[in-house]
Design a protein around this motif. Structure first.
Motif, PDB file in Angstrom:
ATOM      1  N   CYS A  44     -24.310-134.177 -51.609  1.00 23.14           N
ATOM      2  CA  CYS A  44     -24.854-134.730 -52.905  1.00 23.14           C
ATOM      3  C   CYS A  44     -24.420-134.735 -54.088  1.00 23.14           C
ATOM      4  O   CYS A  44     -23.824-133.771 -54.453  1.00 23.14           O
ATOM      5  CB  CYS A  44     -26.395-134.640 -52.999  1.00 23.14           C
ATOM      6  SG  CYS A  44     -26.721-133.223 -53.294  1.00 23.14           S
ATOM      7  N   TYR A  45     -24.355-135.649 -54.922  1.00 24.43           N
ATOM      8  CA  TYR A  45     -23.926-135.429 -56.165  1.00 24.43           C
ATOM      9  C   TYR A  45     -24.829-136.443 -57.254  1.00 24.43           C
ATOM     10  O   TYR A  45     -25.481-137.513 -56.882  1.00 24.43           O
ATOM     11  CB  TYR A  45     -22.496-135.674 -56.583  1.00 24.43           C
ATOM     12  CG  TYR A  45     -22.077-137.173 -55.627  1.00 24.43           C
ATOM     13  CD1 TYR A  45     -22.118-138.433 -56.543  1.00 24.43           C
ATOM     14  CD2 TYR A  45     -21.669-137.094 -54.604  1.00 24.43           C
ATOM     15  CE1 TYR A  45     -21.951-139.527 -56.117  1.00 24.43           C
ATOM     16  CE2 TYR A  45     -21.467-138.454 -53.828  1.00 24.43           C
ATOM     17  CZ  TYR A  45     -21.545-139.616 -54.886  1.00 24.43           C
ATOM     18  OH  TYR A  45     -21.249-140.874 -54.405  1.00 24.43           O
ATOM     19  N   ILE A  46     -24.743-136.464 -58.539  1.00 23.93           N
ATOM     20  CA  ILE A  46     -25.352-137.184 -59.567  1.00 23.93           C
ATOM     21  C   ILE A  46     -24.443-137.685 -60.363  1.00 23.93           C
ATOM     22  O   ILE A  46     -23.798-136.797 -61.271  1.00 23.93           O
ATOM     23  CB  ILE A  46     -26.344-136.402 -60.361  1.00 23.93           C
ATOM     24  CG1 ILE A  46     -27.463-135.690 -59.316  1.00 23.93           C
ATOM     25  CG2 ILE A  46     -27.154-137.197 -61.353  1.00 23.93           C
ATOM     26  CD1 ILE A  46     -28.511-134.646 -60.046  1.00 23.93           C
ATOM     27  N   LEU A  47     -24.312-138.841 -60.667  1.00 29.55           N
ATOM     28  CA  LEU A  47     -23.259-139.837 -61.547  1.00 29.55           C
ATOM     29  C   LEU A  47     -24.217-139.560 -63.031  1.00 29.55           C
ATOM     30  O   LEU A  47     -25.100-140.029 -63.091  1.00 29.55           O
ATOM     31  CB  LEU A  47     -22.889-140.879 -61.071  1.00 29.55           C
ATOM     32  CG  LEU A  47     -22.224-141.012 -59.810  1.00 29.55           C
ATOM     33  CD1 LEU A  47     -21.822-142.589 -59.684  1.00 29.55           C
ATOM     34  CD2 LEU A  47     -20.815-140.217 -59.959  1.00 29.55           C
ATOM     35  N   TYR A  48     -23.509-139.107 -64.021  1.00 27.57           N
ATOM     36  CA  TYR A  48     -23.791-139.061 -65.214  1.00 27.57           C
ATOM     37  C   TYR A  48     -23.345-139.811 -66.376  1.00 27.57           C
ATOM     38  O   TYR A  48     -22.113-139.696 -66.575  1.00 27.57           O
ATOM     39  CB  TYR A  48     -24.276-137.357 -65.665  1.00 27.57           C
ATOM     40  CG  TYR A  48     -24.616-137.150 -67.079  1.00 27.57           C
ATOM     41  CD1 TYR A  48     -26.043-137.797 -67.368  1.00 27.57           C
ATOM     42  CD2 TYR A  48     -23.744-137.003 -68.028  1.00 27.57           C
ATOM     43  CE1 TYR A  48     -26.689-137.307 -68.721  1.00 27.57           C
ATOM     44  CE2 TYR A  48     -24.417-136.611 -69.506  1.00 27.57           C
ATOM     45  CZ  TYR A  48     -25.703-136.825 -69.766  1.00 27.57           C
ATOM     46  OH  TYR A  48     -26.283-136.824 -71.023  1.00 27.57           O
ATOM     47  N   ASN A  49     -23.961-140.852 -67.004  1.00 26.60           N
ATOM     48  CA  ASN A  49     -23.521-141.558 -68.112  1.00 26.60           C
ATOM     49  C   ASN A  49     -24.644-141.365 -69.213  1.00 26.60           C
ATOM     50  O   ASN A  49     -25.740-142.082 -68.824  1.00 26.60           O
ATOM     51  CB  ASN A  49     -23.086-142.843 -67.684  1.00 26.60           C
ATOM     52  CG  ASN A  49     -22.463-143.727 -68.910  1.00 26.60           C
ATOM     53  OD1 ASN A  49     -22.983-143.508 -70.023  1.00 26.60           O
ATOM     54  ND2 ASN A  49     -21.798-144.437 -68.571  1.00 26.60           N
ATOM     55  N   PRO A  50     -24.733-140.958 -70.293  1.00 23.36           N
ATOM     56  CA  PRO A  50     -25.846-141.100 -71.304  1.00 23.36           C
ATOM     57  C   PRO A  50     -26.157-142.290 -71.514  1.00 23.36           C
ATOM     58  O   PRO A  50     -27.534-142.242 -72.149  1.00 23.36           O
ATOM     59  CB  PRO A  50     -24.954-140.109 -72.528  1.00 23.36           C
ATOM     60  CG  PRO A  50     -23.610-140.131 -72.357  1.00 23.36           C
ATOM     61  CD  PRO A  50     -23.425-140.175 -70.737  1.00 23.36           C
ATOM     62  N   GLN A  51     -25.265-143.256 -71.559  1.00 22.73           N
ATOM     63  CA  GLN A  51     -25.992-144.606 -71.674  1.00 22.73           C
ATOM     64  C   GLN A  51     -26.574-145.333 -70.596  1.00 22.73           C
ATOM     65  O   GLN A  51     -27.163-146.307 -70.828  1.00 22.73           O
ATOM     66  CB  GLN A  51     -24.492-145.461 -72.199  1.00 22.73           C
ATOM     67  CG  GLN A  51     -23.852-144.841 -73.529  1.00 22.73           C
ATOM     68  CD  GLN A  51     -24.670-144.676 -74.392  1.00 22.73           C
ATOM     69  OE1 GLN A  51     -25.654-145.598 -74.906  1.00 22.73           O
ATOM     70  NE2 GLN A  51     -24.478-143.418 -75.412  1.00 22.73           N
ATOM     71  N   GLY A  52     -26.708-144.566 -69.628  1.00 23.77           N
ATOM     72  CA  GLY A  52     -27.146-145.168 -68.405  1.00 23.77           C
ATOM     73  C   GLY A  52     -26.793-146.579 -67.823  1.00 23.77           C
ATOM     74  O   GLY A  52     -27.300-147.371 -67.178  1.00 23.77           O
ATOM     75  N   THR A  53     -25.186-146.968 -67.863  1.00 25.92           N
ATOM     76  CA  THR A  53     -24.587-147.965 -67.241  1.00 25.92           C
ATOM     77  C   THR A  53     -23.759-147.270 -66.503  1.00 25.92           C
ATOM     78  O   THR A  53     -22.899-146.525 -66.510  1.00 25.92           O
ATOM     79  CB  THR A  53     -23.770-148.530 -68.754  1.00 25.92           C
ATOM     80  OG1 THR A  53     -23.101-147.953 -69.076  1.00 25.92           O
ATOM     81  CG2 THR A  53     -24.834-149.142 -69.640  1.00 25.92           C
ATOM     82  N   TYR A  54     -23.693-148.046 -65.241  1.00 26.13           N
ATOM     83  CA  TYR A  54     -22.790-147.557 -64.000  1.00 26.13           C
ATOM     84  C   TYR A  54     -22.391-149.151 -63.446  1.00 26.13           C
ATOM     85  O   TYR A  54     -23.177-150.176 -63.203  1.00 26.13           O
ATOM     86  CB  TYR A  54     -23.638-146.927 -62.998  1.00 26.13           C
ATOM     87  CG  TYR A  54     -24.172-145.742 -63.684  1.00 26.13           C
ATOM     88  CD1 TYR A  54     -23.569-144.439 -63.561  1.00 26.13           C
ATOM     89  CD2 TYR A  54     -25.598-145.538 -64.377  1.00 26.13           C
ATOM     90  CE1 TYR A  54     -24.151-143.310 -64.224  1.00 26.13           C
ATOM     91  CE2 TYR A  54     -26.182-144.506 -64.687  1.00 26.13           C
ATOM     92  CZ  TYR A  54     -25.323-143.185 -64.741  1.00 26.13           C
ATOM     93  OH  TYR A  54     -25.980-142.244 -65.490  1.00 26.13           O
ATOM     94  N   ASP A  55     -21.127-148.868 -63.074  1.00 28.46           N
ATOM     95  CA  ASP A  55     -20.299-150.074 -62.225  1.00 28.46           C
ATOM     96  C   ASP A  55     -20.417-149.581 -60.786  1.00 28.46           C
ATOM     97  O   ASP A  55     -19.352-149.217 -60.362  1.00 28.46           O
ATOM     98  CB  ASP A  55     -19.105-150.359 -62.813  1.00 28.46           C
ATOM     99  CG  ASP A  55     -18.388-151.575 -62.317  1.00 28.46           C
ATOM    100  OD1 ASP A  55     -19.087-152.163 -61.238  1.00 28.46           O
ATOM    101  OD2 ASP A  55     -17.530-152.002 -62.722  1.00 28.46           O
ATOM    102  N   PHE A  56     -21.554-149.871 -60.038  1.00 31.19           N
ATOM    103  CA  PHE A  56     -21.598-149.383 -58.868  1.00 31.19           C
ATOM    104  C   PHE A  56     -20.667-149.976 -57.912  1.00 31.19           C
ATOM    105  O   PHE A  56     -20.289-149.805 -56.758  1.00 31.19           O
ATOM    106  CB  PHE A  56     -22.989-149.297 -58.098  1.00 31.19           C
ATOM    107  CG  PHE A  56     -23.937-148.349 -58.942  1.00 31.19           C
ATOM    108  CD1 PHE A  56     -23.653-146.891 -58.466  1.00 31.19           C
ATOM    109  CD2 PHE A  56     -24.894-148.740 -59.650  1.00 31.19           C
ATOM    110  CE1 PHE A  56     -24.373-146.125 -59.410  1.00 31.19           C
ATOM    111  CE2 PHE A  56     -25.579-147.451 -60.334  1.00 31.19           C
ATOM    112  CZ  PHE A  56     -25.377-146.098 -60.143  1.00 31.19           C
ATOM    113  N   ALA A  57     -20.484-151.343 -58.107  1.00 33.39           N
ATOM    114  CA  ALA A  57     -19.559-152.310 -57.263  1.00 33.39           C
ATOM    115  C   ALA A  57     -18.260-151.671 -57.037  1.00 33.39           C
ATOM    116  O   ALA A  57     -17.509-151.635 -56.101  1.00 33.39           O
ATOM    117  CB  ALA A  57     -19.710-153.689 -57.969  1.00 33.39           C
ATOM    118  N   ALA A  58     -17.742-151.318 -58.481  1.00 32.08           N
ATOM    119  CA  ALA A  58     -16.333-150.663 -58.617  1.00 32.08           C
ATOM    120  C   ALA A  58     -16.263-149.390 -57.758  1.00 32.08           C
ATOM    121  O   ALA A  58     -15.285-148.961 -57.228  1.00 32.08           O
ATOM    122  CB  ALA A  58     -16.000-150.529 -60.010  1.00 32.08           C
TER     123      ALA A  58
END
Length: 265
Positions: A248-262
């Protein structure tokens, strides 16, 4: 409200998402103003509220890791989260302040413990209170505190606090330059995200092997900002290459925006 929180948690589960709320423990800048018995006092004036810097420099108060009242307050919050339907939670700020000049921790029964031991006692008691099988307690901490010898402000390796899972921040840009792990050194870890995460995780794995069967599983935070998708995928590959495809892992972006499709390509 608690009812709204329950509804939100259920909506996330209905969409196949397992929500894990992140809660700060002793690094709490709000509660000390109301909980006078649970905050860190000032050494020369124990009744006054201690700040981690001058007011002019934005100093903030902290809950007292040696205070039983502080332990109970945080435990009550976690119990509410469990009651809202969360099957796990991430505790951050399970630490002492980075600087402690003039800090007064009182004379309560917990002050007989070392600083590392009182943090471990807190995590162990909390884990029992929320039910080890019902609500997993994960502890977040900087990656360097987990695999380097500089354990302040934890005064012990956070891996040894008795949590179900450890969530070290392995953001390549936060691992120093050069990154030193064990006998190995990596220059420009931010520019080599795969090598940085793999080197850090390898060192963490070595430390876990020295622990008993109660060693926590590791779910690292990975950097999902200031990077192209290929760099994020390289970090994920480092985790799976080290710990297996089911890691497991956690993706961290302080802005809360993620491009999961990419990231799914």
């Amino acid at each position: 409200s608690l009812s709204e929180l329950k509804e939100l948690a259920q909506r996330m589960r209905d969409k196949g998402i397992t929500p894990l709320p992140r809660l700060f423990a002793f690094k709490d800048r709000t509660a000390p103003s109301a909980l006078t018995e649970a905050r860190i006092g000032l050494q020369d004036e124990p009744g006054w509220m201690w700040l981690d810097n001058s007011r002019e420099q934005g100093g903030k108060p902290w809950l007292n890791p040696y205070s039983s009242q502080a332990h109970q307050y945080i435990t009550d919050l976690c119990t509410e989260l469990k009651g809202a339907g969360f099957s796990g939670l991430i505790l951050d700020g399970v630490q002492f302040p980075n600087q402690q000049s003039q800090a007064y921790y009182g004379t309560g029964p917990l002050t007989s413990l070392s600083r590392g031991d009182v943090l471990a006692r807190f995590v162990s008691d909390l884990r029992q209170a929320v039910g080890p099988q019902d609500c997993a307690v994960l502890v977040a901490s900087p990656g360097l505190s987990v695999f380097s010898d500089d354990t302040a402000p934890y005064y012990a390796n956070p891996l040894t606090f008795g949590e179900a899972g450890a969530c070290p921040f392995l953001l390549p840009s936060s691992l120093g330059d050069p990154l030193k792990a064990g006998t190995e050194t990596l220059s420009d870890p931010a520019g080599n995200p795969y090598d940085a995460v793999k080197l850090a995780l390898n060192q963490i794995t070595l430390r876990l092997r020295l622990m008993d069967e109660d060693a926590p599983y590791v779910c690292p935070w990975l950097q999902a900002y200031d990077y192209a998708s290929r760099d994020i995928l390289e970090q994920i590959r480092a985790v799976t290459d080290t710990a297996g495809k089911e890691a497991c892992y956690i993706l961290y972006n302080p802005q809360g925006t993620y491009d999961f499709a990419a990231l799914s390509d």
